[in-house]
Design a protein around this motif. Structure first.
Motif, PDB file in Angstrom:
ATOM      1  N   UNK A 145       0.948  -1.280   0.007  1.00  0.00           N
ATOM      2  CA  UNK A 145      -0.297  -0.057  -0.039  1.00  0.00           C
ATOM      3  C   UNK A 145       0.800   1.247   0.030  1.00  0.00           C
ATOM      4  N   UNK A 146       0.145   2.466  -0.067  1.00  0.00           N
ATOM      5  CA  UNK A 146       0.931   3.695   0.058  1.00  0.00           C
ATOM      6  C   UNK A 146       1.204   4.010   1.375  1.00  0.00           C
ATOM      7  N   UNK A 147       0.476   3.523   2.217  1.00  0.00           N
ATOM      8  CA  UNK A 147       0.435   3.962   3.720  1.00  0.00           C
ATOM      9  C   UNK A 147       0.173   2.619   4.480  1.00  0.00           C
ATOM     10  N   UNK A 148       1.102   2.572   5.493  1.00  0.00           N
ATOM     11  CA  UNK A 148       0.663   1.500   6.604  1.00  0.00           C
ATOM     12  C   UNK A 148       0.290   2.004   7.957  1.00  0.00           C
ATOM     13  N   UNK A 149      -0.705   1.863   8.542  1.00  0.00           N
ATOM     14  CA  UNK A 149      -0.965   2.556   9.628  1.00  0.00           C
ATOM     15  C   UNK A 149      -0.677   1.355  10.929  1.00  0.00           C
ATOM     16  N   UNK A 150       0.172   1.559  11.782  1.00  0.00           N
ATOM     17  CA  UNK A 150       0.412   0.493  12.748  1.00  0.00           C
ATOM     18  C   UNK A 150       0.628   0.829  14.501  1.00  0.00           C
ATOM     19  N   UNK A 151       0.831   0.068  15.349  1.00  0.00           N
ATOM     20  CA  UNK A 151       1.241   0.747  16.661  1.00  0.00           C
ATOM     21  C   UNK A 151       2.773   1.183  16.833  1.00  0.00           C
ATOM     22  N   UNK A 152       3.464   0.927  15.541  1.00  0.00           N
ATOM     23  CA  UNK A 152       4.884   1.413  15.688  1.00  0.00           C
ATOM     24  C   UNK A 152       5.914   0.605  16.322  1.00  0.00           C
ATOM     25  N   UNK A 153       5.669  -0.521  16.559  1.00  0.00           N
ATOM     26  CA  UNK A 153       6.391  -1.428  17.460  1.00  0.00           C
ATOM     27  C   UNK A 153       7.573  -2.084  16.473  1.00  0.00           C
ATOM     28  N   UNK A 154       8.710  -2.372  16.955  1.00  0.00           N
ATOM     29  CA  UNK A 154       9.890  -2.786  16.007  1.00  0.00           C
ATOM     30  C   UNK A 154       9.691  -3.845  15.094  1.00  0.00           C
ATOM     31  N   UNK A 155       8.686  -4.924  15.812  1.00  0.00           N
ATOM     32  CA  UNK A 155       8.545  -6.015  14.723  1.00  0.00           C
ATOM     33  C   UNK A 155       7.732  -5.717  13.483  1.00  0.00           C
ATOM     34  N   UNK A 156       6.806  -5.060  13.574  1.00  0.00           N
ATOM     35  CA  UNK A 156       6.017  -4.472  12.402  1.00  0.00           C
ATOM     36  C   UNK A 156       6.747  -3.616  11.534  1.00  0.00           C
ATOM     37  N   UNK A 157       7.542  -2.699  12.329  1.00  0.00           N
ATOM     38  CA  UNK A 157       8.263  -1.770  11.571  1.00  0.00           C
ATOM     39  C   UNK A 157       9.156  -2.495  10.640  1.00  0.00           C
ATOM     40  N   UNK A 158      10.207  -3.293  11.113  1.00  0.00           N
ATOM     41  CA  UNK A 158      11.146  -4.013  10.245  1.00  0.00           C
ATOM     42  C   UNK A 158      10.486  -4.802   9.131  1.00  0.00           C
ATOM     43  N   UNK A 159       9.183  -5.455   9.434  1.00  0.00           N
ATOM     44  CA  UNK A 159       8.606  -6.167   8.308  1.00  0.00           C
ATOM     45  C   UNK A 159       8.005  -5.297   7.182  1.00  0.00           C
ATOM     46  N   UNK A 160       7.548  -4.303   7.427  1.00  0.00           N
ATOM     47  CA  UNK A 160       7.204  -3.284   6.615  1.00  0.00           C
ATOM     48  C   UNK A 160       8.413  -2.781   5.643  1.00  0.00           C
ATOM     49  N   UNK A 161       9.497  -2.548   6.221  1.00  0.00           N
ATOM     50  CA  UNK A 161      10.724  -2.133   5.519  1.00  0.00           C
ATOM     51  C   UNK A 161      11.115  -3.137   4.580  1.00  0.00           C
ATOM     52  N   UNK A 162      11.018  -4.468   4.933  1.00  0.00           N
ATOM     53  CA  UNK A 162      11.560  -5.365   4.343  1.00  0.00           C
ATOM     54  C   UNK A 162      10.554  -5.925   3.415  1.00  0.00           C
ATOM     55  N   UNK A 163       9.215  -5.989   3.674  1.00  0.00           N
ATOM     56  CA  UNK A 163       8.158  -6.641   2.666  1.00  0.00           C
ATOM     57  C   UNK A 163       7.746  -5.413   1.775  1.00  0.00           C
TER      58      UNK A 163
END
Length: 262
Positions: A145-163
């Motif tokens: 997507x253009x934007x991911x809205x999330x809780x900002x924790x490290x796991x989901x942030x790393x996953x977004x940057x990689x995927x």
């Protein structure tokens, strides 16, 4: 009543295949389950199953208790607990995707990705806990997507940057508000905390860039007023009874306040 096909219906209680059991006085075929010995005439098994599922979901998703005759209701809808929803991957690209994990009381975690505009569930994944690998497995099923809205924790942030390396991340404002309340409590003791809580409570009312800029200015002004308070330290030699003194030489005196600001 006659069934609509030659195939024997399934028992609504145990799921076993039923056998013919004569006819009633109107000449309609009767059936009997060899497992639980349930008998009756079956008009359309799929229609009955749909009605039972609707009854089950009506109870499951509502705050009301089970209907009258709870034992019969539980037996009638027991098969519904074995259903496992299947959500086919959606190839449509979204402008905004919201993702978060929910830990269940019985154990395990459910990761869910939702269309940020329509509220439609796009994908979900069962896992033991939230982690980078689990979120990558979830994101791999969805176009970036253009934007991911999330809780900002490290796991989901790393996953977004990689995927999704080209996707921007926006921290969920509700999570920001909730974390601020956790750090400051609902009734902060310090004046600095009371001012910061009032500021945090207004964050979900921001709807455009001008309001966001004005809010950021207020946060900056708050920091300038309370810079010295945030910098205060407590030394272990001055607080020997504090549990932190066993492993630290010093710590921030107002750590929750600092964490909320950051």
């Amino acid at each position: 009543m006659r069934t609509r096909s030659n195939r024997a219906p399934e028992c609504g209680l145990c799921g076993a295949r039923m056998k013919k059991n004569g006819h009633d006085r109107l000449g309609r075929q009767r059936w009997m389950c060899p497992g639980c010995r349930t008998t009756g005439a079956v008009r359309d098994p799929s229609r009955r199953r749909r009605a039972e599922l609707a009854e089950f979901l009506g109870w499951l998703l509502a705050p009301s208790p089970q209907p009258s005759g709870s034992r019969a209701f539980r037996k009638r809808t027991s098969w519904c607990w074995g259903l496992r929803p299947v959500l086919e991957p959606d190839a449509a690209a979204r402008h905004v995707v919201m993702a978060d994990g929910t830990y269940l009381r019985g154990g395990g975690c459910l990761l869910v990705a939702i269309d940020g505009l329509s509220g439609e569930v796009i994908a979900w994944r069962w896992c033991a806990r939230e982690s980078t690998d689990e979120y990558i497995a979830l994101f791999s099923r969805i176009p970036a997507p253009d934007v991911l809205v999330c809780d900002g924790l490290r796991g989901i942030g790393n996953a977004c940057r990689r995927a999704w390396p080209g996707t921007r991340m926006q921290r969920c404002l509700v999570h920001v508000q909730r974390d601020s309340r956790r750090d400051l409590t609902s009734r902060p003791r310090l004046q600095a905390g009371r001012e910061l809580k009032r500021l945090a409570d207004t964050i979900t009312g921001i709807h455009d860039t001008e309001q966001a800029a004005a809010w950021a200015v207020q946060l900056h002004e708050w920091h300038n007023r309370w810079r010295d308070t945030l910098a205060e330290r407590t030394y272990a030699r001055d607080a020997p009874g504090d549990p932190r003194a066993a492993g630290q030489e010093w710590w921030w005196t107002h750590q929750p306040l600092r964490r909320c600001y950051r």
